[in-house]
Design an enzyme around this catalytic site. Structure first.
Site, mmCIF file in Angstrom:
data_model
loop_
_atom_site.group_PDB
_atom_site.id
_atom_site.type_symbol
_atom_site.label_atom_id
_atom_site.label_comp_id
_atom_site.label_asym_id
_atom_site.label_seq_id
_atom_site.Cartn_x
_atom_site.Cartn_y
_atom_site.Cartn_z
ATOM 1 N N GLY A 153 26.960 97.781 19.513
ATOM 2 C CA GLY A 153 26.746 96.713 18.682
ATOM 3 C C GLY A 153 27.144 97.249 17.012
ATOM 4 C CG ASP A 154 24.956 100.143 15.457
ATOM 5 O OD1 ASP A 154 24.595 99.130 15.190
ATOM 6 O OD2 ASP A 154 24.195 101.367 15.702
ATOM 7 C CB ALA A 155 31.034 100.686 17.795
ATOM 8 C CG ASN A 159 25.573 104.620 14.441
ATOM 9 O OD1 ASN A 159 25.635 105.844 14.184
ATOM 10 N ND2 ASN A 159 24.703 104.091 15.241
ATOM 11 C CB SER A 160 28.326 99.422 11.103
ATOM 12 O OG SER A 160 27.221 99.177 12.157
#
Length: 341
Positions: free
Chosen positions: A295-297, A66-67
């Protein structure tokens, strides 16, 4: 070409099975909101039950992936990012490959012959999420794949590395190889605390690699668990962030920076003995779709500016922008182009 393959991520590629459920569903499977855990026997039936939900969505996920995808989206520079992890030779695996390649990420998956592609149940209640990961193939990643010349070339090429703490349960030796390479070559190595259970039950593995971390990301719950596990006797997030930043380092090239998000509360950044707080973009409750991937973003947005040499306050702003976009959509998805200045 300066940004080609500049950022490399490694982690557990998982297909998110996302559905809005109710409190009773959470109770039935003994899961808490705003938590992330690994699936046990008792959780296995929930995947079928969620799959039969008429509103179920399948979204390519996994924290690190995701990140990396968000960083790639924010950068809008083809081929700036790469990612490694293990998937199964199945329909979900093919879907994942298609999705990540379309996102512009150079994915180098190890494909496992016997295990199915990992899945993550994303239970959404009132916009908040609970994650239950069934790693399957993601759990089969081996450092031999990383050492293959064509894959190690990506390590050589990258100048920034990001690995979620979740990968500590799968391939700590792969993490160590990359961490040592980064330290020896003055590159930037960053990780995430990722979940309370990582801080608690994988404490030794986490501590072994912590000296190599130039950036430590996490949220307030993870930070407080880290503090408790280390006997620090404080719940003060700013104090904890500072203590993590002052943990001994393997290489003196960079001073460690700790970045802790706190939902709607300010982002805490500890650097060089000082703590700064940055407000987030507040969102009216009715615009919140779900916090899955927030949080990943944030990390993806942050890294997209870091690799361009931007100052920390700009990195935080970009992180806040990206997570604000993601929480207004289902899962870790985004519009075609970012509007970040």
């Amino acid at each position: 070409m300066a940004y080609e393959r500049i950022l490399l991520g490694m982690g557990n590629p998982l297909l998110d099975i996302s559905a809005v459920v109710d409190e009773d569903f959470l109770k039935k499977y003994d899961v808490k909101l705003n938590n992330a855990i690994l699936a046990e026997e008792k959780h296995i039936p929930m995947y079928e039950e969620m799959a039969s939900n008429p509103n179920v969505e399948y979204i390519a996920g996994g924290a690190t992936q995701n990140s990396i995808k968000v960083a790639q989206w924010m950068l809008q520079i083809p081929g700036a990012t790469s990612y490694m992890g293990c998937i199964g030779k199945d329909k979900f695996g093919e879907e994942m490959k298609k999705n990540s390649t379309a996102a512009g990420v150079n994915v180098q998956y190890l494909e496992d012959e016997s295990a199915p592609t990992g899945t993550c149940a994303v239970c959404v209640v009132g916009g908040e999420r609970s994650l239950i990961a069934n790693l399957s193939a993601a759990n089969c990643y081996k450092s031999e794949h990383l050492k293959r010349p064509e894959n190690w070339a990506l390590v050589e090429k990258a100048k920034y590395f990001y690995i979620a703490g979740f990968f500590l349960t799968v391939s700590p030796d792969s993490i160590q190889l990359v961490a040592e390479h980064a330290a020896a070559n003055n590159k930037v190595f960053s990780m995430n605390l990722s979940a309370p259970f990582i801080c608690e039950f994988f404490k030794d593995a986490q501590e072994k690699v912590l000296p190599y971390m130039d950036f430590v990301f996490g949220n307030e719950t993870e930070a407080r668990t880290f503090s408790k596990v280390h006997g620090w006797e404080t719940d003060d997030v700013a104090e904890i962030a500072l203590k993590i930043s002052q943990w001994p380092k393997a290489s003196g090239t960079f001073k460690r920076i700790t970045v802790i998000t706190q939902g709607a509360d300010p982002v805490v950044v500890a650097e060089d003995g000082k703590v700064k707080q940055f407000p987030v973009i507040l969102l009216p409750k009715e615009k919140l779709v779900d916090t899955n991937g927030a949080g990943d973003a944030f990390v993806g947005g942050f890294l997209s500016q870091l690799v361009q040499g931007k100052p920390i306050d700009v990195c935080v702003k970009a992180g806040c922008y990206a997570s604000n976009v993601i929480i207004q959509r289902s899962g870790c998805t985004y519009p075609q182009k970012p509007e970040f200045n």
